[in-house]
Design a protein around this motif. Sequence first.
Motif, PDB file in Angstrom:
ATOM      1  N   GLY A  63      -6.162   3.697  -6.150  1.00 33.20           N
ATOM      2  CA  GLY A  63      -6.608   4.951  -6.585  1.00 33.20           C
ATOM      3  C   GLY A  63      -6.441   6.069  -5.348  1.00 33.20           C
ATOM      4  O   GLY A  63      -6.364   5.542  -4.184  1.00 33.20           O
ATOM      5  N   SER A  64      -6.632   7.471  -5.570  1.00 33.52           N
ATOM      6  CA  SER A  64      -6.518   8.400  -4.543  1.00 33.52           C
ATOM      7  C   SER A  64      -7.727   8.360  -3.518  1.00 33.52           C
ATOM      8  O   SER A  64      -7.463   8.438  -2.277  1.00 33.52           O
ATOM      9  CB  SER A  64      -6.540   9.761  -5.198  1.00 33.52           C
ATOM     10  OG  SER A  64      -7.730  10.018  -5.858  1.00 33.52           O
ATOM     11  N   ASP A  65      -8.661   7.763  -4.013  1.00 32.54           N
ATOM     12  CA  ASP A  65     -10.201   7.687  -3.087  1.00 32.54           C
ATOM     13  C   ASP A  65      -9.634   6.612  -2.076  1.00 32.54           C
ATOM     14  O   ASP A  65     -10.459   6.852  -1.023  1.00 32.54           O
ATOM     15  CB  ASP A  65     -11.062   6.933  -4.078  1.00 32.54           C
ATOM     16  CG  ASP A  65     -11.646   7.765  -5.032  1.00 32.54           C
ATOM     17  OD1 ASP A  65     -11.547   8.925  -4.848  1.00 32.54           O
ATOM     18  OD2 ASP A  65     -12.251   7.623  -5.846  1.00 32.54           O
ATOM     19  N   ALA A  66      -8.821   5.775  -2.364  1.00 37.09           N
ATOM     20  CA  ALA A  66      -8.476   4.743  -1.060  1.00 37.09           C
ATOM     21  C   ALA A  66      -7.034   4.861  -0.618  1.00 37.09           C
ATOM     22  O   ALA A  66      -6.642   3.880   0.111  1.00 37.09           O
ATOM     23  CB  ALA A  66      -8.726   3.105  -1.565  1.00 37.09           C
ATOM     24  N   ASP A  67      -6.394   6.156  -0.751  1.00 37.10           N
ATOM     25  CA  ASP A  67      -4.712   5.877  -0.421  1.00 37.10           C
ATOM     26  C   ASP A  67      -4.528   5.945   1.141  1.00 37.10           C
ATOM     27  O   ASP A  67      -3.841   5.009   1.507  1.00 37.10           O
ATOM     28  CB  ASP A  67      -4.352   7.530  -0.962  1.00 37.10           C
ATOM     29  CG  ASP A  67      -2.911   7.338  -0.926  1.00 37.10           C
ATOM     30  OD1 ASP A  67      -2.415   6.395  -1.640  1.00 37.10           O
ATOM     31  OD2 ASP A  67      -2.329   8.258  -0.450  1.00 37.10           O
ATOM     32  N   PHE A  68      -5.481   6.476   1.915  1.00 37.41           N
ATOM     33  CA  PHE A  68      -5.353   6.249   3.354  1.00 37.41           C
ATOM     34  C   PHE A  68      -5.320   4.745   3.785  1.00 37.41           C
ATOM     35  O   PHE A  68      -4.638   4.465   4.503  1.00 37.41           O
ATOM     36  CB  PHE A  68      -6.307   7.010   4.117  1.00 37.41           C
ATOM     37  CG  PHE A  68      -5.811   8.614   4.082  1.00 37.41           C
ATOM     38  CD1 PHE A  68      -4.818   9.260   4.456  1.00 37.41           C
ATOM     39  CD2 PHE A  68      -6.975   9.529   3.550  1.00 37.41           C
ATOM     40  CE1 PHE A  68      -4.664  10.505   4.481  1.00 37.41           C
ATOM     41  CE2 PHE A  68      -6.694  10.794   3.587  1.00 37.41           C
ATOM     42  CZ  PHE A  68      -5.596  11.159   3.840  1.00 37.41           C
ATOM     43  N   SER A  69      -6.358   4.070   3.197  1.00 41.67           N
ATOM     44  CA  SER A  69      -6.511   2.430   3.514  1.00 41.67           C
ATOM     45  C   SER A  69      -5.547   1.894   2.910  1.00 41.67           C
ATOM     46  O   SER A  69      -4.889   1.020   3.680  1.00 41.67           O
ATOM     47  CB  SER A  69      -7.945   2.355   2.887  1.00 41.67           C
ATOM     48  OG  SER A  69      -9.075   3.127   3.280  1.00 41.67           O
ATOM     49  N   ASN A  70      -5.058   2.100   1.917  1.00 38.31           N
ATOM     50  CA  ASN A  70      -4.096   1.219   1.259  1.00 38.31           C
ATOM     51  C   ASN A  70      -2.772   1.387   2.000  1.00 38.31           C
ATOM     52  O   ASN A  70      -1.871   0.453   2.260  1.00 38.31           O
ATOM     53  CB  ASN A  70      -3.863   1.644  -0.350  1.00 38.31           C
ATOM     54  CG  ASN A  70      -5.209   1.316  -1.197  1.00 38.31           C
ATOM     55  OD1 ASN A  70      -5.611   0.244  -0.865  1.00 38.31           O
ATOM     56  ND2 ASN A  70      -5.424   1.930  -2.319  1.00 38.31           N
ATOM     57  N   ARG A  71      -2.411   2.737   2.306  1.00 39.60           N
ATOM     58  CA  ARG A  71      -1.120   2.918   2.847  1.00 39.60           C
ATOM     59  C   ARG A  71      -1.114   2.349   4.256  1.00 39.60           C
ATOM     60  O   ARG A  71      -0.332   1.918   4.937  1.00 39.60           O
ATOM     61  CB  ARG A  71      -0.801   4.345   3.029  1.00 39.60           C
ATOM     62  CG  ARG A  71      -0.836   5.175   1.741  1.00 39.60           C
ATOM     63  CD  ARG A  71       0.163   6.256   1.609  1.00 39.60           C
ATOM     64  NE  ARG A  71       0.337   6.321   0.067  1.00 39.60           N
ATOM     65  CZ  ARG A  71       0.994   5.750  -0.707  1.00 39.60           C
ATOM     66  NH1 ARG A  71       1.867   4.762  -0.094  1.00 39.60           N
ATOM     67  NH2 ARG A  71       1.237   5.896  -1.836  1.00 39.60           N
ATOM     68  N   ALA A  72      -2.264   2.165   4.980  1.00 39.72           N
ATOM     69  CA  ALA A  72      -2.461   1.763   6.305  1.00 39.72           C
ATOM     70  C   ALA A  72      -2.201   0.069   6.196  1.00 39.72           C
ATOM     71  O   ALA A  72      -1.485  -0.749   6.927  1.00 39.72           O
ATOM     72  CB  ALA A  72      -3.715   1.583   7.034  1.00 39.72           C
ATOM     73  N   ILE A  73      -2.787  -0.393   5.175  1.00 39.80           N
ATOM     74  CA  ILE A  73      -2.753  -1.784   4.985  1.00 39.80           C
ATOM     75  C   ILE A  73      -1.323  -2.283   4.553  1.00 39.80           C
ATOM     76  O   ILE A  73      -0.801  -3.199   5.208  1.00 39.80           O
ATOM     77  CB  ILE A  73      -3.603  -2.441   3.812  1.00 39.80           C
ATOM     78  CG1 ILE A  73      -5.020  -2.234   4.097  1.00 39.80           C
ATOM     79  CG2 ILE A  73      -3.204  -3.713   3.276  1.00 39.80           C
ATOM     80  CD1 ILE A  73      -6.282  -2.389   3.099  1.00 39.80           C
ATOM     81  N   ILE A  74      -0.613  -1.643   3.624  1.00 37.10           N
ATOM     82  CA  ILE A  74       0.911  -1.691   3.149  1.00 37.10           C
ATOM     83  C   ILE A  74       1.913  -1.504   4.460  1.00 37.10           C
ATOM     84  O   ILE A  74       2.795  -2.447   4.543  1.00 37.10           O
ATOM     85  CB  ILE A  74       1.451  -0.792   2.306  1.00 37.10           C
ATOM     86  CG1 ILE A  74       0.642  -1.279   0.994  1.00 37.10           C
ATOM     87  CG2 ILE A  74       3.047  -0.756   2.160  1.00 37.10           C
ATOM     88  CD1 ILE A  74       1.232  -2.725   0.182  1.00 37.10           C
ATOM     89  N   SER A  75       1.603  -0.604   5.384  1.00 34.38           N
ATOM     90  CA  SER A  75       2.204  -0.694   6.636  1.00 34.38           C
ATOM     91  C   SER A  75       2.241  -1.849   7.641  1.00 34.38           C
ATOM     92  O   SER A  75       3.009  -2.405   7.907  1.00 34.38           O
ATOM     93  CB  SER A  75       2.134   0.630   7.562  1.00 34.38           C
ATOM     94  OG  SER A  75       0.547   0.405   8.040  1.00 34.38           O
ATOM     95  N   VAL A  76       1.099  -2.461   7.505  1.00 36.27           N
ATOM     96  CA  VAL A  76       0.807  -3.808   8.295  1.00 36.27           C
ATOM     97  C   VAL A  76       1.801  -4.687   7.468  1.00 36.27           C
ATOM     98  O   VAL A  76       2.327  -5.552   8.313  1.00 36.27           O
ATOM     99  CB  VAL A  76      -0.831  -4.056   8.395  1.00 36.27           C
ATOM    100  CG1 VAL A  76      -0.992  -5.486   8.955  1.00 36.27           C
ATOM    101  CG2 VAL A  76      -1.368  -2.980   9.370  1.00 36.27           C
ATOM    102  N   ILE A  77       1.645  -4.946   6.175  1.00 36.61           N
ATOM    103  CA  ILE A  77       2.259  -6.029   5.564  1.00 36.61           C
ATOM    104  C   ILE A  77       3.652  -5.720   5.746  1.00 36.61           C
ATOM    105  O   ILE A  77       4.519  -6.708   6.269  1.00 36.61           O
ATOM    106  CB  ILE A  77       1.940  -5.889   4.127  1.00 36.61           C
ATOM    107  CG1 ILE A  77       0.397  -6.427   4.012  1.00 36.61           C
ATOM    108  CG2 ILE A  77       2.625  -6.977   3.455  1.00 36.61           C
ATOM    109  CD1 ILE A  77      -0.037  -6.326   2.565  1.00 36.61           C
ATOM    110  N   HIS A  78       4.208  -4.469   5.522  1.00 35.68           N
ATOM    111  CA  HIS A  78       5.597  -4.543   5.486  1.00 35.68           C
ATOM    112  C   HIS A  78       6.104  -4.559   7.024  1.00 35.68           C
ATOM    113  O   HIS A  78       7.473  -4.911   7.317  1.00 35.68           O
ATOM    114  CB  HIS A  78       5.883  -2.869   5.249  1.00 35.68           C
ATOM    115  CG  HIS A  78       6.113  -2.540   4.004  1.00 35.68           C
ATOM    116  ND1 HIS A  78       6.226  -1.282   3.203  1.00 35.68           N
ATOM    117  CD2 HIS A  78       5.971  -3.192   2.843  1.00 35.68           C
ATOM    118  CE1 HIS A  78       6.497  -1.582   1.920  1.00 35.68           C
ATOM    119  NE2 HIS A  78       5.960  -2.966   1.547  1.00 35.68           N
ATOM    120  N   LYS A  79       5.492  -4.349   8.236  1.00 39.72           N
ATOM    121  CA  LYS A  79       5.758  -4.495   9.528  1.00 39.72           C
ATOM    122  C   LYS A  79       6.062  -6.099   9.588  1.00 39.72           C
ATOM    123  O   LYS A  79       7.135  -6.429  10.197  1.00 39.72           O
ATOM    124  CB  LYS A  79       4.562  -4.199  10.319  1.00 39.72           C
ATOM    125  CG  LYS A  79       4.974  -4.510  11.647  1.00 39.72           C
ATOM    126  CD  LYS A  79       3.783  -3.934  12.844  1.00 39.72           C
ATOM    127  CE  LYS A  79       4.192  -4.381  14.262  1.00 39.72           C
ATOM    128  NZ  LYS A  79       2.833  -3.960  15.193  1.00 39.72           N
TER     129      LYS A  79
END
Length: 415
Positions: free
Chosen positions: A142-158
């Motif tokens: 959801g857009s409500d958590a977009d900053f959080s989700n993108r931070a988490i995905i960046s950690v996983i992708h790294k």
Amino acid sequence: MNYNSYFDKAREASRKSPLAPTVINGILEDVAAEAIAQTEYILAENERDLDRMDPADPKYDRLKLTADRIKGIAGDMQSVAQLDSPLGKQLSATEMSNGLSISKIRVPLGVVGVIYEARPNVTFDVFALCFKTGNISILKGGSDADFSNRAIISVIHKVLAKHGVDVNVVTLLPAEREATTALLNAIGYIDVLIPRGSQSLIDFVRDNSKVPVIETGAGIVHTYFDESGNVEKGAEIIANAKTRRVSVCNALDCLIIHSARLSDLPQLAHILNEKEVEIFADERAFEALKSNYPSNLLHKASPEHFGTEFLSMKMAIKTVSSFTEALEYIAVNSSKHSEAIISENAENIAKFLNDVDAAAVYANVSTAFTDGAQFGLGAEIGISTQKLHARGPMGLEELTSYKWIVKGNGQTRNP
């Protein structure tokens, strides 16, 4: 915007040779470690989301991350890493009279789409469970958590990139609503779609999806205090089920009490009083509580207070005159998530556990335990309230299907 590029990359990733279990487990351990190492970054991005939400919103607590919650999430990923993989497990094997060898083995579902609301922990959980079972995950947060989700995905992708693994094994779609529409219509790309969130979200996905859906339903949770219930035990169970974390789907929404035990209601509710839980009681329960519960927290219930998921420090109380009436009330108002009985009557307990139609049924236990980690699954994709394929907390096995393996030596079938 054309989302097929996301779907093409995910489908391509699903066709690559599966990773060895030791490699998968090592990556999950590394993601868990990196999540803890990047706690400050994740919390800063989470704070950007929190700043946009009213703290009084029931979703606020679900959205909120803390250092302890990140440690808990990392611990769940480590638990998933330590579990045996169900992939390749032989479910059955038969030698036919014609010489055919027929077996059935577990295989991944394929590409799993998950639509979820303000729950950034889901990003980690879905990745861990899908990655462990050889599934590709496409996430629409959801857009409500977009900053959080993108931070988490960046950690996983790294971590994935560090190990030379295609980062498209997990994809986070843009937060825009058009991405939801694309996911619902991704025939040929998505093998199964799982919504996690409010009943309105689940209903929307079920009603509009053109790909198969596994429902993870809202939790309208009841606890029945039987005529033989133990008051001390009951007070602790009720308080834990209601107040441990009010924004989760296993939280108590309605206490059902046998009329013969109304005199014990003030004692049953004394911890709720301390926690400042707002109560909506039917006429008989209201009369039992009105001199023993704060007037600003006690109200007479209206019909809309029953069969309601509160997701806050609110709950209803319903009085019944018999065990049978309690069962009937639950049957009408349950969302088939989690239901509990507090009783010392072995016959009633057995009948409750057998007759109540819910994904998880409890006797003398808080419904707060309806959770993948608590059930020994490491983590969960969600709590399925349907009956096809999966029910209850969905862990590794629930993210698999099976296929038949048939071996022969030149056999042909005659008419």
